[in-house]
Enzyme design. Structure first.
Site, mmCIF file in Angstrom:
data_model
loop_
_atom_site.group_PDB
_atom_site.id
_atom_site.type_symbol
_atom_site.label_atom_id
_atom_site.label_comp_id
_atom_site.label_asym_id
_atom_site.label_seq_id
_atom_site.Cartn_x
_atom_site.Cartn_y
_atom_site.Cartn_z
ATOM 1 N N ARG A 1 0.820 -1.214 0.000
ATOM 2 C CA ARG A 1 0.000 0.000 0.000
ATOM 3 C C ARG A 1 0.854 1.263 0.000
ATOM 4 O O ARG A 1 0.482 2.262 -0.626
ATOM 5 C CB ARG A 1 -0.953 -0.016 1.203
ATOM 6 C CG ARG A 1 -2.118 -0.973 1.014
ATOM 7 C CD ARG A 1 -2.999 -1.015 2.229
ATOM 8 N NE ARG A 1 -4.209 -1.800 1.973
ATOM 9 C CZ ARG A 1 -5.019 -2.248 2.909
ATOM 10 N NH1 ARG A 1 -4.750 -2.006 4.178
ATOM 11 N NH2 ARG A 1 -6.097 -2.944 2.596
ATOM 12 N N LYS B 1 -18.970 -18.647 3.012
ATOM 13 C CA LYS B 1 -20.401 -18.537 3.291
ATOM 14 C C LYS B 1 -21.171 -17.792 2.206
ATOM 15 O O LYS B 1 -20.735 -16.751 1.729
ATOM 16 C CB LYS B 1 -20.612 -17.809 4.624
ATOM 17 C CG LYS B 1 -20.105 -18.576 5.835
ATOM 18 C CD LYS B 1 -20.423 -17.830 7.111
ATOM 19 C CE LYS B 1 -20.047 -18.635 8.342
ATOM 20 N NZ LYS B 1 -20.381 -17.912 9.585
ATOM 21 N N GLY C 1 -8.500 -10.333 -0.227
ATOM 22 C CA GLY C 1 -7.228 -10.816 0.307
ATOM 23 C C GLY C 1 -6.819 -12.209 -0.143
ATOM 24 O O GLY C 1 -5.676 -12.431 -0.580
ATOM 25 N N GLY D 1 -13.005 -4.567 1.328
ATOM 26 C CA GLY D 1 -14.416 -4.242 1.526
ATOM 27 C C GLY D 1 -14.983 -3.361 0.433
ATOM 28 O O GLY D 1 -16.120 -3.534 -0.002
#
Length: 397
Positions: A41, A198, A351, A374
């Site tokens: 980053r 999930k 990730g 996100g």
């Protein structure tokens, strides 16, 4: 989406002598001693900072780091280790400035790093009074932090409302361009790979994509739930039986458009979840009650790979098996190689996806690798990110 681009402002000479405030994403992992363990980053933020310096601007940079308590600065919250690494990359000293909200002393050609912005009271709630103070520090506000673009905070949204000029940095602009190319104006067929443990965490993404994509490839625990929806047994594999109806809705949504969700025809199973567990390839219809499905099988991998090689655009979020265990990495490796071989424009994020890309060395073959976790997921859900929204509003006047 139309936004003011910082690269254009610099090319027009409009940054010379101006106070430029850059919101970067310098939230890097550190070990217990505070040493930076991975600096992607920071390296990704350098082009924007260097561009501002080369343009003769007085440059202020800030970021969050970790999860500090607002109003309570602790030594472990400091951006000092980031400043040291940033200085090495820029080839100059980068001073760290604390208590900067009421004023910053920085001259054209200089760069300072403003201490952890999430220590400021009101940052996370986008306090308007704080946002106005931040806007008063700058002539040009630049958001170059895609990883925080899904949050409306004082340094990502509020300051952009009140600054004289609000622009997208090169990193943020590249994300915006890649997302538009993949989702707004895709070359068909558009294939999306959505995998993870999930269905519940990716349900809105699956529903949103099912209205747009030509192929929706599911993997991991999500695929197990879709296998149940297709009437197959999955043994003791990870799944969410209470979401079978939702999975069926996604399948029907795709089918109504002449598209589909490929269900695995073979799988790789084990009796225990362990790296050294013996792996067995089985037809999807022969899964035993005590089996764990840990990867797609070679036939399924080839079917999916063939689809990917023929795709026009690929969106990838999530490995299709437990690729950390070599015995169960075949499916993800095959998918990665097919994406690398495809002439499609590909965009990947998340990730685990980035870890798979690194493991199989295909970074240069992926069209665009998203820096936001996100934020990338919210884009896939069809949401307009707050940072994009405010920059577009400011560009429109």
């Amino acid at each position: 989406m139309n936004v003011i681009r910082f690269t254009d402002l610099c090319a027009q000479g409009k940054a010379a002598g101006q106070r430029v405030f850059i919101r970067a994403d310098l939230n890097v992992p550190q070990d217990d001693a505070g040493n930076i363990t991975e600096d992607t980053r920071i390296r990704a933020s350098v082009p924007c900072i260097q561009l501002a310096l080369d343009s003769g601007a007085a440059v202020m940079v800030t970021s969050h780091l970790g999860r500090p308590t607002e109003g309570e600065f602790k030594p472990e919250d400091s951006l000092a280790p980031v400043a040291k690494r940033l200085g090495e990359l820029l080839g100059r000293e980068v001073p760290v400035v604390a208590n900067w909200v009421d004023g910053v002393d920085v001259k054209p050609g200089q760069v300072v790093l403003l201490e952890n912005c999430r220590v400021n009271k009101g940052e996370k709630k986008n306090d308007q009074a704080l946002a106005r103070k931040l806007a008063a520090l700058t002539d040009i506000y630049v958001n170059d932090a895609f990883g925080t673009a899904h949050r409306a905070e004082a340094t990502t949204y509020g300051i952009a409302q009140f600054a004289k000029v609000a622009a997208a940095g090169p990193l943020l602009a590249a994300e915006l361009d890649a997302i538009s190319k993949a989702l707004a104006l895709p070359k068909r067929p558009l294939v999306a790979i959505v995998a993870g443990s999930k269905v519940s965490t990716k349900l809105t993404i699956l529903k949103s994509l099912s209205a747009n994509v030509d192929q929706l490839i599911v993997g991991g625990g999500i695929a197990n739930t879709f296998m149940l929806a297709a009437g197959l047994k999955i043994g003791k594999s990870l799944a969410e039986p209470d979401l079978i109806d939702q999975a069926k809705e996604v399948i029907e949504s795709m089918r109504a458009r002449g598209a589909d969700v490929p269900i695995p025809v073979d799988v790789v199973t084990a009796k225990t979840f362990a790296a050294d567990a013996p792996a067995t390839v089985k037809d999807a219809s022969n899964v035993a009650d005590d089996d764990l499905i840990l990867d797609i099988g070679p036939k399924t991998a080839e079917i999916l790979s063939a689809q990917l090689r023929e795709a026009g655009t690929i969106v990838w979020n999530g490995p299709v098996g437990v690729f950390e265990f070599d015995a169960f990495a075949g499916g993800t490796k095959a998918i990665a190689q097919a994406i690398a071989e495809s002439s499609a424009f590909s965009i990947a994020g998340g990730g685990d996806t980035l870890a798979a890309i690194a493991k199989y060395g295909i970074e240069k073959q992926v069209g665009y690798i998203s820096t936001g976790g996100g934020a990338f997921l919210e884009v896939l859900e069809g949401k307009t990110l707050p940072a994009f929204e405010i920059l577009a509003k400011r560009a429109a006047g």
